[in-house]
Write a protein that holds these residues in place. Structure first.
Motif, PDB file in Angstrom:
ATOM      1  N   ILE A  34       0.850  -1.186   0.000  1.00  0.00           N
ATOM      2  CA  ILE A  34       0.000   0.000   0.000  1.00  0.00           C
ATOM      3  C   ILE A  34       0.887   1.238   0.000  1.00  0.00           C
ATOM      4  N   VAL A  35       0.644   2.158  -0.929  1.00  0.00           N
ATOM      5  CA  VAL A  35       1.432   3.383  -1.042  1.00  0.00           C
ATOM      6  C   VAL A  35       0.528   4.586  -0.820  1.00  0.00           C
ATOM      7  N   HIS A  36       0.918   5.442   0.122  1.00  0.00           N
ATOM      8  CA  HIS A  36       0.248   6.728   0.342  1.00  0.00           C
ATOM      9  C   HIS A  36       1.232   7.828  -0.028  1.00  0.00           C
ATOM     10  N   THR A  37       0.893   8.624  -1.024  1.00  0.00           N
ATOM     11  CA  THR A  37       1.807   9.658  -1.477  1.00  0.00           C
ATOM     12  C   THR A  37       1.022  10.916  -1.828  1.00  0.00           C
ATOM     13  N   GLY A  38       1.710  11.910  -2.360  1.00  0.00           N
ATOM     14  CA  GLY A  38       1.062  13.152  -2.752  1.00  0.00           C
ATOM     15  C   GLY A  38       1.448  14.309  -1.849  1.00  0.00           C
ATOM     16  N   LYS A  39       1.120  15.526  -2.298  1.00  0.00           N
ATOM     17  CA  LYS A  39       1.483  16.741  -1.572  1.00  0.00           C
ATOM     18  C   LYS A  39       0.511  17.080  -0.442  1.00  0.00           C
ATOM     19  N   GLY A  40      -0.651  16.437  -0.449  1.00  0.00           N
ATOM     20  CA  GLY A  40      -1.644  16.735   0.566  1.00  0.00           C
ATOM     21  C   GLY A  40      -1.367  16.061   1.894  1.00  0.00           C
ATOM     22  N   ARG A 167       5.788  11.796   0.362  1.00  0.00           N
ATOM     23  CA  ARG A 167       5.627  12.443  -0.940  1.00  0.00           C
ATOM     24  C   ARG A 167       6.504  11.793  -1.999  1.00  0.00           C
ATOM     25  N   ASN A 168       6.136  12.058  -3.251  1.00  0.00           N
ATOM     26  CA  ASN A 168       6.967  11.707  -4.403  1.00  0.00           C
ATOM     27  C   ASN A 168       7.338  10.230  -4.461  1.00  0.00           C
ATOM     28  N   ALA A 169       6.350   9.372  -4.243  1.00  0.00           N
ATOM     29  CA  ALA A 169       6.598   7.936  -4.387  1.00  0.00           C
ATOM     30  C   ALA A 169       7.087   7.654  -5.799  1.00  0.00           C
ATOM     31  N   ARG A 170       8.097   6.837  -5.909  1.00  0.00           N
ATOM     32  CA  ARG A 170       8.656   6.500  -7.211  1.00  0.00           C
ATOM     33  C   ARG A 170       7.681   5.642  -8.000  1.00  0.00           C
ATOM     34  N   ASP A 171       7.727   5.808  -9.313  1.00  0.00           N
ATOM     35  CA  ASP A 171       6.831   5.048 -10.187  1.00  0.00           C
ATOM     36  C   ASP A 171       6.989   3.541  -9.992  1.00  0.00           C
ATOM     37  N   GLU A 172       8.210   3.110  -9.718  1.00  0.00           N
ATOM     38  CA  GLU A 172       8.459   1.679  -9.544  1.00  0.00           C
ATOM     39  C   GLU A 172       7.667   1.108  -8.364  1.00  0.00           C
ATOM     40  N   LEU A 173       7.517   1.905  -7.311  1.00  0.00           N
ATOM     41  CA  LEU A 173       6.745   1.455  -6.156  1.00  0.00           C
ATOM     42  C   LEU A 173       5.257   1.445  -6.464  1.00  0.00           C
ATOM     43  N   ILE A 174       4.799   2.489  -7.129  1.00  0.00           N
ATOM     44  CA  ILE A 174       3.374   2.560  -7.475  1.00  0.00           C
ATOM     45  C   ILE A 174       2.998   1.398  -8.392  1.00  0.00           C
ATOM     46  N   GLU A 175       3.900   1.042  -9.266  1.00  0.00           N
ATOM     47  CA  GLU A 175       3.628  -0.048 -10.216  1.00  0.00           C
ATOM     48  C   GLU A 175       3.397  -1.371  -9.507  1.00  0.00           C
ATOM     49  N   ILE A 176       4.149  -1.661  -8.441  1.00  0.00           N
ATOM     50  CA  ILE A 176       3.990  -2.956  -7.765  1.00  0.00           C
ATOM     51  C   ILE A 176       2.941  -2.902  -6.654  1.00  0.00           C
ATOM     52  N   ALA A 177       2.446  -1.712  -6.334  1.00  0.00           N
ATOM     53  CA  ALA A 177       1.476  -1.574  -5.243  1.00  0.00           C
ATOM     54  C   ALA A 177       0.143  -2.222  -5.605  1.00  0.00           C
ATOM     55  N   ASP A 178      -0.507  -2.783  -4.596  1.00  0.00           N
ATOM     56  CA  ASP A 178      -1.879  -3.265  -4.753  1.00  0.00           C
ATOM     57  C   ASP A 178      -2.865  -2.117  -4.566  1.00  0.00           C
ATOM     58  N   LEU A 179      -2.469  -1.153  -3.743  1.00  0.00           N
ATOM     59  CA  LEU A 179      -3.307   0.014  -3.463  1.00  0.00           C
ATOM     60  C   LEU A 179      -2.394   1.232  -3.404  1.00  0.00           C
ATOM     61  N   ALA A 180      -2.662   2.219  -4.220  1.00  0.00           N
ATOM     62  CA  ALA A 180      -1.873   3.453  -4.207  1.00  0.00           C
ATOM     63  C   ALA A 180      -2.835   4.636  -4.176  1.00  0.00           C
ATOM     64  N   THR A 181      -2.594   5.545  -3.238  1.00  0.00           N
ATOM     65  CA  THR A 181      -3.452   6.710  -3.075  1.00  0.00           C
ATOM     66  C   THR A 181      -2.598   7.961  -3.087  1.00  0.00           C
ATOM     67  N   GLU A 182      -3.036   8.948  -3.864  1.00  0.00           N
ATOM     68  CA  GLU A 182      -2.347  10.231  -3.890  1.00  0.00           C
ATOM     69  C   GLU A 182      -3.200  11.259  -3.167  1.00  0.00           C
ATOM     70  N   MET A 183      -2.650  11.835  -2.102  1.00  0.00           N
ATOM     71  CA  MET A 183      -3.344  12.878  -1.360  1.00  0.00           C
ATOM     72  C   MET A 183      -3.128  14.211  -2.086  1.00  0.00           C
ATOM     73  N   GLU A 184      -4.196  14.825  -2.510  1.00  0.00           N
ATOM     74  CA  GLU A 184      -4.094  16.080  -3.268  1.00  0.00           C
ATOM     75  C   GLU A 184      -4.231  17.269  -2.324  1.00  0.00           C
ATOM     76  N   LEU A 185      -3.336  18.230  -2.467  1.00  0.00           N
ATOM     77  CA  LEU A 185      -3.388  19.434  -1.644  1.00  0.00           C
ATOM     78  C   LEU A 185      -4.335  20.459  -2.268  1.00  0.00           C
ATOM     79  N   LEU A 186      -5.359  20.837  -1.532  1.00  0.00           N
ATOM     80  CA  LEU A 186      -6.267  21.893  -1.969  1.00  0.00           C
ATOM     81  C   LEU A 186      -6.019  23.176  -1.185  1.00  0.00           C
ATOM     82  N   LYS A 187      -5.901  23.048   0.132  1.00  0.00           N
ATOM     83  CA  LYS A 187      -5.579  24.185   0.994  1.00  0.00           C
ATOM     84  C   LYS A 187      -4.740  23.672   2.158  1.00  0.00           C
ATOM     85  N   HIS A 188      -3.903  24.544   2.714  1.00  0.00           N
ATOM     86  CA  HIS A 188      -3.089  24.150   3.865  1.00  0.00           C
ATOM     87  C   HIS A 188      -2.940  25.362   4.778  1.00  0.00           C
TER      88      HIS A 188
END
Length: 202
Positions: A34-40, A167-188
């Protein structure tokens, strides 16, 4: 009103039947990558939510923090104070490079964290292992992404879940992940001059 209720009930019954049919085909169980990534915000928070679910189900689990240093956090204090028998917790980092200002030391600590992570993942009693902020260590080349990918593909026990955050999960990790989620930043709030606060950030 009655006609609307009947139409609604018929529509929901149809949806339920379709859903039940789909669910009947989902019978496999496996340990997930499971990969959790993104700027949010929310990557580690979501991962710790799963760790607490494991704890609630009496499933042994473990956490390795790759970047965060000795600062007290709610998650660590709660786990060490109440659930250390079910969750091994290892804070291996010493903060971000701009804080330590010692790249060789950062690499050494990241490598030690990766060694501990592999040990915990290979221990099949652990149902889930959280590798908190490992994506950052990989991004800075403190850890070789190819080695991480190969280990997860070839050595991870089949029923062990491994969660990788940062942040910035490498494509290689996302490719093998069963579940990958990108947290999107809207406001901080940080952008409005609000500092990190207990209960929200730590």
């Amino acid at each position: 009103m009655t006609d609307n209720t009947e139409r609604h009930n018929a529509k929901m019954a149809k949806k339920k039947a379709a859903r039940d049919k789909i669910m009947a085909t989902k019978t496999e169980e496996k340990g997930l990558v499971i990969v959790h990534t993104g700027k949010g915000k929310g990557k580690s928070s979501a991962a710790f939510g799963m760790i607490f679910r494991c704890i609630a189900h009496d499933m042994p689990c473990a956490v390795v923090q790759f970047i965060k240093g000795g600062m007290s956090t709610g998650e660590r204090d709660l786990i060490l104070g109440n659930f250390a028998d079910r969750c091994a917790f290892h804070t291996m980092g010493e903060g971000f490079t701009w804080e330590t200002q010692d790249k060789s030391r950062d690499i050494e600590m990241a490598q030690a964290a990766w060694a501990k992570a592999k040990e915990l993942i290979l221990d099949e009693t652990n149902r889930m292992v959280l590798l908190d902020e490992i994506n950052i260590a990989i991004r800075y080349d403190y850890i070789d992404v190819a080695e991480v990918v190969d280990f997860l593909k070839t050595q991870k026990p089949p029923m062990t879940h491994v969660v990788l955050t940062g942040r910035n999960a490498r494509d290689e990790l996302i490719e093998i992940a069963d579940l990958a989620t990108e947290m999107e930043l809207l406001k901080h709030p940080f952008r409005a001059g609000v500092k990190a606060q207990a209960g929200v950030e730590f």
